[in-house]
Write a protein that holds these residues in place. Structure first.
Motif, mmCIF file in Angstrom:
data_model
loop_
_atom_site.group_PDB
_atom_site.id
_atom_site.type_symbol
_atom_site.label_atom_id
_atom_site.label_comp_id
_atom_site.label_asym_id
_atom_site.label_seq_id
_atom_site.Cartn_x
_atom_site.Cartn_y
_atom_site.Cartn_z
ATOM 1 N N LEU A 209 0.825 -1.206 0.000
ATOM 2 C CA LEU A 209 0.000 0.000 0.000
ATOM 3 C C LEU A 209 0.863 1.261 0.000
ATOM 4 C CD1 LEU A 209 -2.725 -1.155 2.532
ATOM 5 C CD2 LEU A 209 -3.052 -0.734 0.088
ATOM 6 N N LEU A 210 1.986 1.201 0.688
ATOM 7 C CA LEU A 210 2.888 2.355 0.682
ATOM 8 C C LEU A 210 3.408 2.616 -0.731
ATOM 9 C CD1 LEU A 210 4.329 4.527 2.326
ATOM 10 C CD2 LEU A 210 6.201 2.895 2.699
ATOM 11 N N ALA A 211 3.715 1.548 -1.449
ATOM 12 C CA ALA A 211 4.178 1.705 -2.831
ATOM 13 C C ALA A 211 3.086 2.295 -3.715
ATOM 14 C CB ALA A 211 4.628 0.343 -3.373
ATOM 15 N N ASP A 212 1.829 1.996 -3.392
ATOM 16 C CA ASP A 212 0.714 2.540 -4.162
ATOM 17 C C ASP A 212 0.481 4.022 -3.866
ATOM 18 O OD1 ASP A 212 0.154 0.064 -5.324
ATOM 19 O OD2 ASP A 212 -1.216 -0.511 -3.715
ATOM 20 N N LEU A 213 0.652 4.421 -2.612
ATOM 21 C CA LEU A 213 0.237 5.755 -2.183
ATOM 22 C C LEU A 213 1.373 6.786 -2.160
ATOM 23 C CD1 LEU A 213 -2.168 4.732 0.720
ATOM 24 C CD2 LEU A 213 -2.813 5.723 -1.486
ATOM 25 N N GLU A 214 2.585 6.339 -1.922
ATOM 26 C CA GLU A 214 3.692 7.294 -1.774
ATOM 27 C C GLU A 214 3.898 8.163 -3.028
ATOM 28 O OE1 GLU A 214 7.886 7.303 0.562
ATOM 29 O OE2 GLU A 214 7.499 5.609 -0.777
ATOM 30 N N PRO A 215 3.718 7.624 -4.243
ATOM 31 C CA PRO A 215 3.890 8.493 -5.418
ATOM 32 C C PRO A 215 2.864 9.626 -5.494
ATOM 33 C CG PRO A 215 4.055 6.179 -6.036
ATOM 34 C CD PRO A 215 3.561 6.210 -4.634
ATOM 35 N N LEU A 216 1.793 9.528 -4.714
ATOM 36 C CA LEU A 216 0.750 10.554 -4.745
ATOM 37 C C LEU A 216 0.921 11.596 -3.639
ATOM 38 C CD1 LEU A 216 -2.373 8.264 -5.369
ATOM 39 C CD2 LEU A 216 -1.006 9.513 -7.058
ATOM 40 N N ARG A 217 2.016 11.505 -2.878
ATOM 41 C CA ARG A 217 2.244 12.474 -1.798
ATOM 42 C C ARG A 217 2.267 13.898 -2.334
ATOM 43 N NH1 ARG A 217 6.460 11.171 2.966
ATOM 44 N NH2 ARG A 217 5.784 13.301 3.380
ATOM 45 N N MET A 218 1.730 14.805 -1.521
ATOM 46 C CA MET A 218 1.687 16.224 -1.890
ATOM 47 C C MET A 218 2.878 16.934 -1.255
ATOM 48 S SD MET A 218 -2.454 16.489 -1.316
ATOM 49 C CE MET A 218 -2.608 18.226 -1.738
ATOM 50 N N GLY A 219 4.034 16.749 -1.834
ATOM 51 C CA GLY A 219 5.253 17.333 -1.288
ATOM 52 C C GLY A 219 5.620 16.696 0.031
ATOM 53 N N ASP A 220 6.096 17.529 0.965
ATOM 54 C CA ASP A 220 6.483 17.044 2.291
ATOM 55 C C ASP A 220 5.423 17.346 3.336
ATOM 56 O OD1 ASP A 220 8.930 16.103 1.357
ATOM 57 O OD2 ASP A 220 9.838 18.099 1.536
ATOM 58 N N ASP A 221 4.201 17.618 2.899
ATOM 59 C CA ASP A 221 3.118 17.999 3.799
ATOM 60 C C ASP A 221 2.776 16.851 4.746
ATOM 61 O OD1 ASP A 221 1.058 19.313 5.005
ATOM 62 O OD2 ASP A 221 -0.331 19.172 3.323
ATOM 63 N N VAL A 222 2.737 17.155 6.047
ATOM 64 C CA VAL A 222 2.280 16.216 7.083
ATOM 65 C C VAL A 222 1.292 16.973 7.967
ATOM 66 C CG1 VAL A 222 2.906 14.754 9.026
ATOM 67 C CG2 VAL A 222 4.446 14.924 7.056
ATOM 68 N N ARG B 9 -2.753 13.109 -3.320
ATOM 69 C CA ARG B 9 -3.671 13.596 -4.328
ATOM 70 C C ARG B 9 -4.871 12.647 -4.435
ATOM 71 N NH1 ARG B 9 1.197 13.735 -7.011
ATOM 72 N NH2 ARG B 9 0.523 12.087 -8.464
ATOM 73 N N PRO B 10 -6.071 13.156 -4.508
ATOM 74 C CA PRO B 10 -7.269 12.296 -4.495
ATOM 75 C C PRO B 10 -7.515 11.633 -5.835
ATOM 76 C CG PRO B 10 -7.922 14.589 -4.687
ATOM 77 C CD PRO B 10 -6.425 14.594 -4.509
ATOM 78 N N GLU B 11 -6.635 10.684 -6.168
ATOM 79 C CA GLU B 11 -6.693 10.061 -7.488
ATOM 80 C C GLU B 11 -7.003 8.569 -7.434
ATOM 81 O OE1 GLU B 11 -3.021 10.916 -9.422
ATOM 82 O OE2 GLU B 11 -3.238 13.101 -9.246
ATOM 83 N N LYS B 12 -6.942 7.960 -6.252
ATOM 84 C CA LYS B 12 -7.159 6.518 -6.159
ATOM 85 C C LYS B 12 -8.449 6.239 -5.385
ATOM 86 C CE LYS B 12 -3.849 3.513 -5.727
ATOM 87 N NZ LYS B 12 -3.726 3.002 -7.115
#
Length: 358
Positions: free
Chosen positions: A266-279, A299-302
């Motif tokens: 799941l991390l491999a699926d979601l990490e490419p969609l991170r919005m910069g370094d925002d936490v 990003r709300p793409e999945k």
């Protein structure tokens, strides 16, 4: 485990685990074998009352053995006013509220009562008083009922609840057809299923001897972020959103409990969609103060399909998942914009007074 008052001298004493239920998909149908009752959505509580010799000791024990009395002082008062002087009763603490002209259970008001400030608890106990719903009797007077069949315990329960202003006896039926109907009819009053107990069965503390049937539903949600697992490896939970009619994407809960392999996938699926370094900081948990609150937006793409049992909230756009939901699969065929609140099944309204009077 809270300490037991020294003056208490009941035939059934803590520590004591409540009898539990195992999940089934369908309501059991063997006529003459089962008693059916609504599944109340509140805090499980074992009530111990021992009045006599100048004292009136009341203990409200949660499923984990913690005393709930400080959070529900009005329930303690109700027990002293409405239950038999010496008894042990199994049941549920709930908060009923009038919503849109109907009385129903309100989980949000109930959960707010677990608060460290006594002044806050006292204020809420007056504004949104809790009730106690009894559904089994473990002892009355000097007699333990643990070994007695449920038929006998049920009659003792009715005798033990001497008034029903704030303490009530749950409805039951031996008709399997009516029991199955209750699964759907009573959800609109805030209940979340049906419980079946064997009529000839004893009370077995800690054993999953009852049957519970809850609603099973699915929904397609937008992945809006994730939390890293407490181990530091992979995804611990996925935060989920649905689109409102005004186009806003609203958080409705999260999916968790992944295997170690799934966390990394799941991390491999979601990490490419991170919005910069925002936490971002999440909502605080009144249940687990040590839980990780920070989450990483994506990003709300999945879109993912999840399984859930119930929503909470008094309006369609105010709803969110009651419990953590189960991640089923990614849905690459779904457009995130199509994941709206309109897909949710909204139960018909039903008044809590009708449930109690069933």
């Amino acid at each position: 485990m809270e300490s037991v008052p020294r003056s208490a001298n009941l035939p059934v004493m803590p520590p004591l685990e409540p009898m539990l239920a195992k999940a089934q998909v369908k309501v059991p149908t063997e006529a003459g074998v089962w008693s059916y009752e609504p599944k109340w959505d509140g805090f499980r509580a074992l009530v111990f009352r021992d009045a006599g010799a100048g004292s009136d000791d009341v203990l409200l024990l949660s499923r984990s053995g913690k005393d709930l009395a400080r959070y529900f002082p009005e329930v303690v008062q109700a027990v002293r006013a409405e239950l038999a002087p010496r008894c042990v009763v199994d049941g549920e603490i709930v908060v009923p509220r009038e919503i849109a002209g109907r009385t129903r259970l309100d989980w949000e008001s109930l959960s707010q009562r677990i608060h460290p400030a006594e002044s806050r608890v006292r204020k809420l106990s007056a504004e949104t008083p809790a009730h106690f719903i009894g559904f089994d009797a473990l002892a009355v007077g000097d007699r333990s009922l643990l070994a007695e069949p449920f038929r006998v315990r049920r009659r003792a329960l009715i005798d033990a609840v001497q008034e029903n202003t704030s303490c009530h006896v749950t409805a039951t039926t031996e008709d399997p057809v009516l029991g199955a109907q209750w699964l759907d009819r009573f959800e609109g009053a805030g209940l979340d299923g049906v419980i079946a107990k064997r009529l000839d069965g004893p009370y077995l503390p800690g054993k999953r001897e009852m049957v519970k049937v809850k609603h099973a539903r699915d929904a397609d949600c937008v992945a809006i972020g994730y939390r890293i697992h407490k181990s530091g490896d992979g995804v611990g939970s996925i935060l989920l959103g649905l689109y409102r009619d005004d186009g806003e994407l609203q958080m409705v809960g999260g999916a968790a409990s992944f295997t170690a392999k799934a966390r990394l996938s799941l991390l491999a699926d979601l990490e490419p969609l991170r919005m910069g370094d925002d936490v971002r900081d999440g909502e605080p948990s009144r249940w687990n103060s040590a839980a990780e609150k920070r989450w990483i937006p994506v990003r709300p793409e999945k879109v993912c399909e999840v399984a859930y049992d119930q929503m909470e909230g008094n309006t369609l756009h105010g709803k969110r998942f009651r419990h953590a939901v189960k991640f089923l699969r990614w849905r690459p065929d779904r457009d995130p914009a199509s994941c709206t609140f309109q897909q949710l099944e909204v139960p018909a309204n039903y008044d809590l007074d009708d449930v109690l009077g069933a």
